[in-house]
Write a protein that holds these residues in place. Sequence first.
Motif, short mmCIF file in Angstrom:
data_model
loop_
_atom_site.label_atom_id
_atom_site.label_comp_id
_atom_site.label_asym_id
_atom_site.label_seq_id
_atom_site.Cartn_x
_atom_site.Cartn_y
_atom_site.Cartn_z
N ASP A 299 0.83 -1.21 0.00
CA ASP A 299 0.00 0.00 0.00
C ASP A 299 0.86 1.25 0.00
O ASP A 299 0.57 2.23 -0.71
N GLY A 300 1.94 1.24 0.78
CA GLY A 300 2.83 2.40 0.83
C GLY A 300 3.52 2.64 -0.50
O GLY A 300 3.69 3.79 -0.92
N SER A 301 3.92 1.57 -1.19
CA SER A 301 4.62 1.73 -2.47
C SER A 301 3.70 2.31 -3.54
O SER A 301 4.15 3.07 -4.40
N VAL A 302 2.42 1.98 -3.47
CA VAL A 302 1.45 2.55 -4.41
C VAL A 302 1.34 4.06 -4.19
O VAL A 302 1.35 4.85 -5.14
N ARG A 303 1.25 4.46 -2.92
CA ARG A 303 1.17 5.89 -2.61
C ARG A 303 2.47 6.60 -2.96
O ARG A 303 2.47 7.74 -3.46
N GLN A 304 3.60 5.93 -2.71
CA GLN A 304 4.89 6.54 -3.01
C GLN A 304 5.07 6.78 -4.51
O GLN A 304 5.60 7.82 -4.92
N LYS A 305 4.66 5.84 -5.31
CA LYS A 305 4.77 5.99 -6.76
C LYS A 305 3.92 7.17 -7.25
O LYS A 305 4.30 7.90 -8.15
N ARG A 306 2.76 7.35 -6.60
CA ARG A 306 1.85 8.44 -6.97
C ARG A 306 2.38 9.79 -6.51
O ARG A 306 2.18 10.80 -7.18
N ASP A 307 3.06 9.83 -5.37
CA ASP A 307 3.56 11.08 -4.80
C ASP A 307 4.95 10.87 -4.22
O ASP A 307 5.13 10.85 -3.00
N PRO A 308 5.97 10.71 -5.06
CA PRO A 308 7.31 10.40 -4.57
C PRO A 308 7.87 11.44 -3.60
O PRO A 308 8.59 11.08 -2.66
N ALA A 309 7.55 12.70 -3.80
CA ALA A 309 8.13 13.75 -2.97
C ALA A 309 7.77 13.59 -1.51
O ALA A 309 8.55 13.97 -0.61
N ALA A 310 6.60 13.04 -1.23
CA ALA A 310 6.14 12.89 0.15
C ALA A 310 7.00 11.88 0.93
O ALA A 310 6.96 11.87 2.17
#
Length: 333
Positions: free
Chosen positions: A250-261
């Motif tokens: 789940d975290g990797s999906v969010r990270q790919k969408r918003d890497p800067a965060a």
Amino acid sequence: MSIRRLVPAALAATTLLVALTGCGTSQADSRTSSAGTVTIRIPDPGNSGVLALGKKDGSLAKALAKVHAQVAWTGSDGPFAPAAQALNANQLDIATASITSGITALSQKPGFEFFTATTPDPVGEGVLVKKDSGITSVKDLVGKKVAVNQGGTGEYLLLKALAQAGVPAGKVKRVYLRPDQTAAVFNSGQVDAWAVWSTYAVAEIGSGKARFLADGQAIGSDNYTLTTVRTAFAQRHPAVVKALYQYLHDGSVRQKRDPAAYLNVNTGTGPQAVTGAARRVQIEFTGEGGTVEPVTNADTERFKKVARFYADQKVTRTEVDIAAHLLDVTTLS
């Protein structure tokens, strides 16, 4: 060949007993408190990534608490070779590896398995050269010196690039160096190129002085990133492993969408921080990368090809049976 499932409970208990007896396991193994909370030992993730943010905002602790587990941050994230030794010595429960460094470690006496896979980085790994080097193709590396980490991602990327270009491996000098010690050697001109991945490539490309001669996509890299779990831990605490997988996915999906965060989680300054042009490069690389997924049968076939390639290239003495060390996280409960 299907991915191996966990053995039945009775056999697992027997296997675990043998494993613990054979490696001199201490009482710290899979530590469980009097309240029934399992401690899972993970390398400290540093300043960036899913685990770094999860450590800071408490979301990882909350996710693991649901399966009665807690994290003990042990050491720091880094090359897989020492992490594999720590796994085998019951000093660590989780680590990250490339399939290439994983295969090398499996050629020893492994006590760990791989339970997640992230597709090869198409743009963040490859063979670096200086922009003013005059090297314009992989064939230009003939007679040159290339820095690689022995038996890991760097050596794989170089050998794969040479094979793709039809260049015999013996015509290029491999200089074996630790990745964290290579930048100074590369920048001083003591080597002509550096086969490396994004952890170290970002700073070099961000400096404006280096470029990829060939990136992962051009090389045809099958260098997956894997999450590793100590075998005895997985057998005793499958629900914890499954919960960690879900959190990472789940975290990797969010990270790919918003890497800067997920960059500069703890500090935006100092040696741990990614700033300026390097920050822009890292965001681009992460956005092009994959997400954490279960290991599939299709992945297994690609892993076997890497193991065969390593054997053919004499990196390993024989073809490592990677399939015997894959754990289907979707079957855990």
